[in-house]
Scaffold this active site. Structure first.
Site, PDB file in Angstrom:
ATOM      1  N   ASP A  95       8.850  35.192   6.040  1.00  0.00           N
ATOM      2  CA  ASP A  95       7.629  34.923   6.805  1.00  0.00           C
ATOM      3  C   ASP A  95       6.521  34.239   6.021  1.00  0.00           C
ATOM      4  O   ASP A  95       5.341  34.455   6.289  1.00  0.00           O
ATOM      5  CB  ASP A  95       7.106  36.253   7.349  1.00  0.00           C
ATOM      6  CG  ASP A  95       6.944  37.307   6.244  1.00  0.00           C
ATOM      7  OD1 ASP A  95       6.843  36.923   5.063  1.00  0.00           O
ATOM      8  OD2 ASP A  95       6.923  38.511   6.575  1.00  0.00           O
ATOM      9  N   GLU A 133      16.354  37.682   7.247  1.00  0.00           N
ATOM     10  CA  GLU A 133      15.320  38.695   7.504  1.00  0.00           C
ATOM     11  C   GLU A 133      14.551  38.337   8.780  1.00  0.00           C
ATOM     12  O   GLU A 133      13.323  38.299   8.836  1.00  0.00           O
ATOM     13  CB  GLU A 133      14.355  38.867   6.330  1.00  0.00           C
ATOM     14  CG  GLU A 133      13.587  40.196   6.371  1.00  0.00           C
ATOM     15  CD  GLU A 133      12.622  40.382   5.208  1.00  0.00           C
ATOM     16  OE1 GLU A 133      11.514  39.815   5.235  1.00  0.00           O
ATOM     17  OE2 GLU A 133      12.975  41.120   4.275  1.00  0.00           O
ATOM     18  N   GLU A 181       1.584  36.098   8.165  1.00  0.00           N
ATOM     19  CA  GLU A 181       3.053  36.210   8.176  1.00  0.00           C
ATOM     20  C   GLU A 181       3.633  36.437   9.574  1.00  0.00           C
ATOM     21  O   GLU A 181       4.728  35.963   9.885  1.00  0.00           O
ATOM     22  CB  GLU A 181       3.507  37.342   7.234  1.00  0.00           C
ATOM     23  CG  GLU A 181       3.376  37.007   5.754  1.00  0.00           C
ATOM     24  CD  GLU A 181       1.990  37.251   5.184  1.00  0.00           C
ATOM     25  OE1 GLU A 181       1.059  37.600   5.975  1.00  0.00           O
ATOM     26  OE2 GLU A 181       1.812  37.092   3.975  1.00  0.00           O
ATOM     27  N   HIS A 225      -1.442  43.740  -2.584  1.00  0.00           N
ATOM     28  CA  HIS A 225      -1.791  42.310  -2.596  1.00  0.00           C
ATOM     29  C   HIS A 225      -2.045  41.738  -1.210  1.00  0.00           C
ATOM     30  O   HIS A 225      -2.267  40.555  -1.062  1.00  0.00           O
ATOM     31  CB  HIS A 225      -0.651  41.514  -3.234  1.00  0.00           C
ATOM     32  CG  HIS A 225       0.562  41.427  -2.337  1.00  0.00           C
ATOM     33  ND1 HIS A 225       1.357  42.502  -2.067  1.00  0.00           N
ATOM     34  CD2 HIS A 225       1.076  40.391  -1.628  1.00  0.00           C
ATOM     35  CE1 HIS A 225       2.321  42.139  -1.238  1.00  0.00           C
ATOM     36  NE2 HIS A 225       2.176  40.874  -0.949  1.00  0.00           N
ATOM     37  N   ARG A 280      -3.481  40.293   2.141  1.00  0.00           N
ATOM     38  CA  ARG A 280      -4.734  39.627   2.495  1.00  0.00           C
ATOM     39  C   ARG A 280      -5.611  40.511   3.376  1.00  0.00           C
ATOM     40  O   ARG A 280      -6.834  40.527   3.235  1.00  0.00           O
ATOM     41  CB  ARG A 280      -4.452  38.357   3.301  1.00  0.00           C
ATOM     42  CG  ARG A 280      -4.049  37.195   2.480  1.00  0.00           C
ATOM     43  CD  ARG A 280      -3.599  36.045   3.392  1.00  0.00           C
ATOM     44  NE  ARG A 280      -2.815  35.099   2.620  1.00  0.00           N
ATOM     45  CZ  ARG A 280      -3.329  34.104   1.919  1.00  0.00           C
ATOM     46  NH1 ARG A 280      -4.621  33.880   1.929  1.00  0.00           N
ATOM     47  NH2 ARG A 280      -2.571  33.299   1.216  1.00  0.00           N
ATOM     48  N   HIS A 321      -1.481  42.310  -9.039  1.00  0.00           N
ATOM     49  CA  HIS A 321      -1.246  40.950  -8.552  1.00  0.00           C
ATOM     50  C   HIS A 321      -2.326  40.031  -9.110  1.00  0.00           C
ATOM     51  O   HIS A 321      -3.496  40.413  -9.176  1.00  0.00           O
ATOM     52  CB  HIS A 321      -1.306  40.966  -7.014  1.00  0.00           C
ATOM     53  CG  HIS A 321      -0.604  39.803  -6.371  1.00  0.00           C
ATOM     54  ND1 HIS A 321      -1.218  38.591  -6.185  1.00  0.00           N
ATOM     55  CD2 HIS A 321       0.658  39.663  -5.896  1.00  0.00           C
ATOM     56  CE1 HIS A 321      -0.355  37.765  -5.603  1.00  0.00           C
ATOM     57  NE2 HIS A 321       0.791  38.395  -5.414  1.00  0.00           N
TER      58      HIS A 321
HETATM   59  N1  UDP Z   1       7.908  42.935  -7.479  1.00  0.00           N
HETATM   60  C1  UDP Z   1       8.185  42.501  -8.776  1.00  0.00           C
HETATM   61  N2  UDP Z   1       7.222  42.690  -9.741  1.00  0.00           N
HETATM   62  C2  UDP Z   1       6.020  43.261  -9.490  1.00  0.00           C
HETATM   63  C3  UDP Z   1       5.744  43.699  -8.156  1.00  0.00           C
HETATM   64  C4  UDP Z   1       6.713  43.508  -7.174  1.00  0.00           C
HETATM   65  O1  UDP Z   1       9.273  41.983  -9.060  1.00  0.00           O
HETATM   66  O2  UDP Z   1       5.203  43.371 -10.405  1.00  0.00           O
HETATM   67  C5  UDP Z   1       8.929  42.707  -6.440  1.00  0.00           C
HETATM   68  C6  UDP Z   1       9.304  43.909  -5.630  1.00  0.00           C
HETATM   69  O3  UDP Z   1      10.397  44.572  -6.185  1.00  0.00           O
HETATM   70  C7  UDP Z   1       9.672  43.323  -4.280  1.00  0.00           C
HETATM   71  C8  UDP Z   1       8.862  42.064  -4.207  1.00  0.00           C
HETATM   72  O4  UDP Z   1       8.389  41.802  -5.513  1.00  0.00           O
HETATM   73  O5  UDP Z   1      11.037  42.962  -4.196  1.00  0.00           O
HETATM   74  C9  UDP Z   1       7.717  42.302  -3.266  1.00  0.00           C
HETATM   75  O6  UDP Z   1       6.814  41.318  -3.406  1.00  0.00           O
HETATM   76  P1  UDP Z   1       5.393  41.400  -2.770  1.00  0.00           P
HETATM   77  O7  UDP Z   1       4.966  42.823  -2.683  1.00  0.00           O
HETATM   78  O8  UDP Z   1       4.554  40.455  -3.551  1.00  0.00           O
HETATM   79  O9  UDP Z   1       5.594  40.747  -1.346  1.00  0.00           O
HETATM   80  P2  UDP Z   1       6.025  41.297   0.082  1.00  0.00           P
HETATM   81  O10 UDP Z   1       7.314  42.025  -0.038  1.00  0.00           O
HETATM   82  O11 UDP Z   1       4.899  42.139   0.594  1.00  0.00           O
HETATM   83  O12 UDP Z   1       6.171  40.055   0.900  1.00  0.00           O
END
Ligand code: UDP
Length: 415
Positions: free
Chosen positions: A135, A157, A171, A252, A254, A284
């Site tokens: 997304d 997904e 998203e 992180h 928004r 982040h």
């Molecule tokens: N993640 C990572 N390092 C970090 C924080 C998160 O590798 O310091 C990984 C986490 O395991 C997950 C993904 O990043 O698979 C999630 O990313 P994020 O939370 O940024 O995005 P979202 O999933 O909310 O789109």
């Protein structure tokens, strides 16, 4: 070079007419194959951010194991540094890297850059299919660029819906637009498939596969087990906080920028008053997150504000944690696979399966709500055990293989 038909006819003057025509056709086909071997169907996987890369690397590897498919990887690098960490670990060198990230990028300027530059790349690549994930702006713009060229799009997904176009923002709209364009929808769960059916997506176009993040998690755990130095950067924190219950925090979103982040920081400060806990928070890099956390939390000995971790280190930290406090999407899926309760700092989630299964609870970004949620899990053994032992609804680690197989079956031949 092709022999001109007339020259060939002259070389076999004694052959009957029928034979000559037949032989000419065979000759032409043979020469054509020799000079232009049958083109493999070309599948172009496009992504741009860390979470997409984590969830797509198992699919890149699975597709590359299929001989009759040519797999190409294009990245927009919407998030440069965090994306590169994953590409390195997953050993993926993109075939196309648009390197589009700029400081302070607005959603509209970034969208325009992704659309035009990916469009130009697709004109050169001419893939038979584009595969996108989730997304992000990259997801939506890649789908549009493919649509403008009538290249079919597969969505990995697919079907996550919060029902609110402003949460998560942007998203929810990114994935809805992608869902309108895609002709193949890989839904991680039945609930996601049902959401697509409710939007009149034909059932035959939907495949329930599980989430590829579980594939990524399990593969990475195995790599760490075989090679602990992949995640040894956490050794120092592990010994500093030995004997404490570790709370892993990520934030992180928004929607949480501003008041939400300030409330999260105040809640962590209250939790850190307890001696029996330690908070580890990979912060982040977004300027709406880091300064707020540093200002409020820098003075606490049992709070470690650290840089974002590469994936193996993050997977190790997930295993070290007693519980997880997050507004992330992917972390909500990973934590239950490791039996870790997750408190989600959102008011709604497009991953209701975790809440329904009892692995996750929504606590919003209210300071008291977060503190109460954490203290309950720290102090009430039964409440903790109920969440930690709930079933993981997000997959069994075979999603990428299933998706690759379906794509390979659909694309037996180039278009
Ligand atoms: N993640 C990572 N390092 C970090 C924080 C998160 O590798 O310091 C990984 C986490 O395991 C997950 C993904 O990043 O698979 C999630 O990313 P994020 O939370 O940024 O995005 P979202 O999933 O909310 O789109």
């Amino acid at each position: 070079m092709f022999a001109p038909a007339s020259a060939y006819g002259r070389a076999r003057p004694d052959a009957s007419h029928v034979e000559v025509v037949f032989t000419k056709a065979c000759y032409a086909a043979t020469m054509s194959e020799a000079n232009h071997p049958a083109r493999k169907p070309k599948i172009c996987i496009i992504f741009g951010t860390r979470p997409e890369a984590i969830k797509m690397f198992p699919l890149v590897h699975a597709l590359r194991r299929i001989d009759h498919i040519e797999t190409r990887v294009a990245v927009t690098a919407q998030h440069r540094a965090l994306l590169d960490q994953v590409l390195d670990i997953a050993d993926i060198t993109p075939d196309i890297d648009l390197d589009l990230m700029t400081a302070g990028q607005s959603l509209d300027a970034l969208s325009a850059r992704i659309l035009t530059q990916l469009g130009a790349a697709l004109d050169v690549e001419k893939p038979d299919r584009v595969v996108v994930h989730g997304d992000t702006l990259t997801t939506m713009m890649a789908s549009l660029a493919a649509y403008f060229r009538q290249i079919p799009v597969a969505h990995v997904e697919a079907g996550l819906r919060s029902g609110n176009i402003y949460a998560p923002w942007p998203e929810e709209v990114n994935r809805r637009v992608t869902g309108q364009i895609a002709d193949l929808h890989f839904a991680p769960t039945k609930a996601a498939a049902d959401a697509l059916i409710a939007e009149n997506v034909p059932k035959a176009a939907i495949h329930i596969t599980g989430n590829t993040v579980i594939d990524a998690l399990l593969a990475t755990q195995a790599h760490i087990a075989a090679n602990p130095s992949l995640a040894s950067g956490l050794d120092e924190l592990a010994s500093r906080f030995a004997g404490k219950k570790i709370i892993l925090v990520t934030s992180h979103r928004r929607e949480n920028f501003g008041d939400g982040m300030a409330a999260i920081a105040r809640a962590i400060a209250r939790i850190a008053q307890r001696d029996d806990v330690a908070v580890i928070f990979p912060v982040h890099p977004n300027p709406a997150v880091r300064p707020v956390m540093e200002e409020m939390l820098a003075g606490y000995a049992n709070v470690a504000l650290i840089d974002p971790l590469d994936y193996p280190h993050f997977v190790r930290l997930l295993s070290m944690a007693t519980l997880i406090l997050t507004d992330s999407g992917g972390v909500q899926e990973e934590a239950p696979a490791l039996g870790k309760p997750v408190l989600v700092m959102r008011n709604t989630t497009e991953r209701p399966e975790g809440v329904a299964a009892g692995t996750a609870r929504l606590v919003g970004t209210d300071e008291d709500g977060i503190v109460t949620g954490i203290f309950t899990l720290l102090d009430d053994k039964a409440a903790y055990a109920a969440m930690a032992s709930a079933h993981n609804p997000f997959g069994d680690g075979t999603a990428a293989q299933k998706i690759a197989r379906i794509l390979a079956d659909v694309h037996q031949h180039a278009r």
